[in-house]
Design an enzyme around this catalytic site. Structure first.
Site, mmCIF file in Angstrom:
data_model
loop_
_atom_site.group_PDB
_atom_site.id
_atom_site.type_symbol
_atom_site.label_atom_id
_atom_site.label_comp_id
_atom_site.label_asym_id
_atom_site.label_seq_id
_atom_site.Cartn_x
_atom_site.Cartn_y
_atom_site.Cartn_z
ATOM 1 N N SER A 123 -54.827 17.712 9.870
ATOM 2 C CA SER A 123 -53.707 18.490 9.811
ATOM 3 C C SER A 123 -53.599 19.420 8.790
ATOM 4 C CB SER A 123 -52.445 17.474 10.082
ATOM 5 O OG SER A 123 -51.314 18.171 10.401
ATOM 6 N N HIS A 159 -53.540 19.666 16.015
ATOM 7 C CA HIS A 159 -52.755 18.971 17.115
ATOM 8 C C HIS A 159 -52.580 19.669 18.426
ATOM 9 C CE1 HIS A 159 -51.729 16.404 13.780
ATOM 10 N NE2 HIS A 159 -51.259 17.413 12.994
#
Length: 228
Positions: A123, A159
């Site tokens: 991330s 994501h």
């Protein structure tokens, strides 16, 4: 100059898939018991994250972490350069980079990378290595950020399958002139050797990465990691 490695993960997933990706990062060091340092700045150094890190990895590696609150350790550069693997957590990418730059950590971690320390993360720990990325650092809405560390060219989006707005926002940004780049779904890792993508790995069957250009999305060959 030593060969440089970065493992940029779209998201670690659950404990099983997270363990596979972290295990892959450990293998990249080539060490039986590597020295591994967690950098949890993006989470505001969340205690539960650090506890899980030590609990999960202490049996496999010599573990440490880097803290910037209330201030960094005196031997910050020496400590980081002594590591085999530096792992950067998810969280607020913009805040993390601001703190790093104030303390010169951006220069230290580049030096470590150039000397052969493996850099990894998910991330925020994926986005930060690129020139640009898609982030929720500025609020719940997604936006483009163009002041990444720039170790790797182009942009990144984590994501890609885990948050419904990631895919359309990234494609819209790139179509509007944002740097093209690579999107990774959760449980997927991008292994770069120096600045070239060497391999895409996944800890979950069917998950993959994509090269994203204006008006075009190309799936990348992905190797499924064997379960431990």
């Amino acid at each position: 100059m030593a060969e440089s490695h970065i493992l940029a993960c779209g998201g670690l997933g659950d404990d099983g898939t997270a363990g596979q990706l972290v295990g892959y990062a450990l293998e990249l060091t080539g060490k039986k018991r590597p020295r591994v340092c967690l950098v949890p700045t993006a989470t505001a150094e969340a205690p539960d994250l650090m506890l899980r890190f030590y609990e999960n990895l202490s049996g496999h590696a010599d573990c440490s972490h880097v803290s910037f609150f209330p201030w960094p350790r005196d031997d910050l550069r020496e400590h980081v350069l002594a590591q085999d693997l530096v792992f950067v957590s998810g969280g607020n990418t913009a805040n993390m980079l601001a703190v790093w730059r104030v303390h010169g950590f951006d220069r230290i971690i580049r030096e470590a990378w150039e000397r052969g320390t493996v850099l990894a993360g998910s991330s925020a720990g994926m986005i930060c290595w690129f020139e640009a990325g898609v982030t929720d650092s500025f609020g719940p809405q997604l936006d483009g950020m163009r002041d990444g560390l720039g170790f790797l060219p182009g942009s990144a989006c984590p994501h890609y399958d885990g948050e419904e707005r990631r895919r359309p926002v990234y494609q819209e940004l790139v179509a509007s002139g944002f740097p093209p780049g690579i999107a990774a779904e959760d449980c997927v890792g991008l292994h770069f050797v120096d600045t070239e993508l060497d391999e895409v790995v996944s800890a979950r069957e069917g998950s993959r990465a994509y090269r994203v250009e204006a008006g075009k999305e190309t799936p990348l060959d992905t190797r499924l990691l064997e379960k431990e």
